[in-house]
Design a protein around this motif. Structure first.
Motif, PDB file in Angstrom:
ATOM      1  N   GLN A 172      24.976  61.491  28.858  1.00 49.46           N
ATOM      2  CA  GLN A 172      23.965  62.501  28.580  1.00 49.46           C
ATOM      3  C   GLN A 172      23.054  62.670  29.790  1.00 49.46           C
ATOM      4  N   GLY A 173      22.663  63.892  30.042  1.00 49.54           N
ATOM      5  CA  GLY A 173      21.783  64.160  31.156  1.00 49.54           C
ATOM      6  C   GLY A 173      22.556  64.177  32.462  1.00 49.54           C
ATOM      7  N   ALA A 174      23.559  65.045  32.536  1.00 49.90           N
ATOM      8  CA  ALA A 174      24.414  65.083  33.718  1.00 49.90           C
ATOM      9  C   ALA A 174      23.620  65.349  34.989  1.00 49.90           C
ATOM     10  N   GLU A 175      22.442  65.971  34.847  1.00 48.90           N
ATOM     11  CA  GLU A 175      21.638  66.267  36.024  1.00 48.90           C
ATOM     12  C   GLU A 175      21.128  65.014  36.717  1.00 48.90           C
ATOM     13  N   SER A 176      21.112  63.877  36.006  1.00 49.22           N
ATOM     14  CA  SER A 176      20.610  62.636  36.602  1.00 49.22           C
ATOM     15  C   SER A 176      21.713  61.830  37.287  1.00 49.22           C
ATOM     16  N   LEU A 177      22.981  62.244  37.151  1.00 49.32           N
ATOM     17  CA  LEU A 177      24.092  61.537  37.764  1.00 49.32           C
ATOM     18  C   LEU A 177      24.286  62.034  39.186  1.00 49.32           C
ATOM     19  N   ASP A 178      24.594  61.117  40.102  1.00 42.95           N
ATOM     20  CA  ASP A 178      24.672  61.438  41.524  1.00 42.95           C
ATOM     21  C   ASP A 178      25.955  62.201  41.844  1.00 42.95           C
ATOM     22  N   PRO A 179      25.857  63.472  42.232  1.00 41.87           N
ATOM     23  CA  PRO A 179      27.063  64.243  42.544  1.00 41.87           C
ATOM     24  C   PRO A 179      27.719  63.816  43.848  1.00 41.87           C
ATOM     25  N   ASP A 180      27.008  63.024  44.644  1.00 40.84           N
ATOM     26  CA  ASP A 180      27.560  62.568  45.915  1.00 40.84           C
ATOM     27  C   ASP A 180      28.410  61.310  45.767  1.00 40.84           C
ATOM     28  N   GLN A 181      28.435  60.718  44.565  1.00 40.55           N
ATOM     29  CA  GLN A 181      29.226  59.509  44.333  1.00 40.55           C
ATOM     30  C   GLN A 181      30.116  59.685  43.097  1.00 40.55           C
ATOM     31  N   PRO A 182      31.055  60.603  43.145  1.00 37.11           N
ATOM     32  CA  PRO A 182      31.861  60.888  41.957  1.00 37.11           C
ATOM     33  C   PRO A 182      32.719  59.707  41.505  1.00 37.11           C
ATOM     34  N   GLU A 183      33.266  58.938  42.433  1.00 39.04           N
ATOM     35  CA  GLU A 183      34.115  57.821  42.027  1.00 39.04           C
ATOM     36  C   GLU A 183      33.314  56.783  41.245  1.00 39.04           C
ATOM     37  N   LYS A 184      32.140  56.435  41.751  1.00 41.75           N
ATOM     38  CA  LYS A 184      31.277  55.472  41.065  1.00 41.75           C
ATOM     39  C   LYS A 184      30.839  56.017  39.704  1.00 41.75           C
ATOM     40  N   THR A 185      30.488  57.294  39.662  1.00 38.06           N
ATOM     41  CA  THR A 185      30.031  57.907  38.417  1.00 38.06           C
ATOM     42  C   THR A 185      31.151  57.971  37.393  1.00 38.06           C
ATOM     43  N   LEU A 186      32.352  58.334  37.832  1.00 38.34           N
ATOM     44  CA  LEU A 186      33.480  58.422  36.911  1.00 38.34           C
ATOM     45  C   LEU A 186      33.868  57.054  36.365  1.00 38.34           C
ATOM     46  N   LEU A 187      33.717  56.027  37.171  1.00 36.77           N
ATOM     47  CA  LEU A 187      33.973  54.674  36.681  1.00 36.77           C
ATOM     48  C   LEU A 187      33.012  54.327  35.543  1.00 36.77           C
TER      49      LEU A 187
END
Length: 212
Positions: free
Chosen positions: A84-99
């Motif tokens: 929830q709150g996709a705006e707070s997830l770092d778009p510059d680190q997609p691999e870390k975020t997807l994990l």
């Protein structure tokens, strides 16, 4: 004893609900619905488990069906807390975020939420509104939140995603294989190391397909 709320009093207007009492009722109802399903779950047993009277259950929720709807809503409201709150997830680190997102979703496909999923499957066709609400508040919402993140990562140039909703659906679908079905059928679940390997491979495949 019948579950029909024939003598149930109507909720009194202006009278606030007791949050703690409602929480106990919902927790007890979730356990009984998960174990017995909507049709076989007994309101008397739910009330006894929650430490309240049957009339209290009906005065707060109206009927067994509406109590089931409340349980489903309460459960699905927690399914997207990890994304929830996709705006707070770092778009510059997609691999870390997807994990992180994958780990959250994988936990849902293995854990307590499966009981609610079984219950909803059990009323498919008979309770279309419940099923529609479950889908909207759970899978559709989770997919939408992930798609919103993928859209931001695409804008940032760290991913190349032409269709974010489709890409989100494909990513989450990678966790709905044999381990998920074994959980639904209450069979032996995959070992934690198997789930970790699945998570890493799912992210690797996704990044290979959509990485910038």
């Amino acid at each position: 004893m019948s579950d029909q709320p024939v003598l149930a009093p109507k909720p009194q207007r202006g009278r606030p609900r007791d949050p703690e009492r409602c929480r106990r009722i919902l927790e007890a109802a979730r356990r009984h619905f998960n174990e017995h399903g909507l049709e076989r779950a007994n309101v008397d047993a739910i009330a006894a488990d929650a430490g309240v009277s049957k009339m209290t259950v009906y005065s707060n929720f109206g009927s067994k069906e509406r109590l089931f709807q409340a349980v489903v809503h309460e459960r699905t409201a927690t399914t997207v807390t990890g994304v929830q709150g996709a705006e707070s997830l770092d778009p510059d680190q997609p691999e870390k975020t997807l994990l992180a997102i994958g780990a959250r979703f994988l936990a849902l496909t293995r854990g307590d939420a499966l009981g609610t999923l079984r219950s909803v499957y059990g009323v498919a066709g008979a309770q279309p509104d419940v099923c529609r609400e479950f889908y909207k508040d759970g899978p559709e919402r989770f997919n939408g939140e992930l798609a919103a993140y993928l859209r931001r990562a695409h804008s940032a140039g760290t991913l190349k995603v032409r269709n974010p909703l489709q890409a989100a659906d494909l990513f989450l679908s990678m966790f709905l294989g044999s381990g998920h079905f074994r959980g639904l059928l209450m069979l032996e679940k995959p070992a934690p190391r198997e789930d970790r390997a699945l998570l890493r491979e799912a992210v690797r495949v996704f990044m290979a397909a959509y990485g910038a």
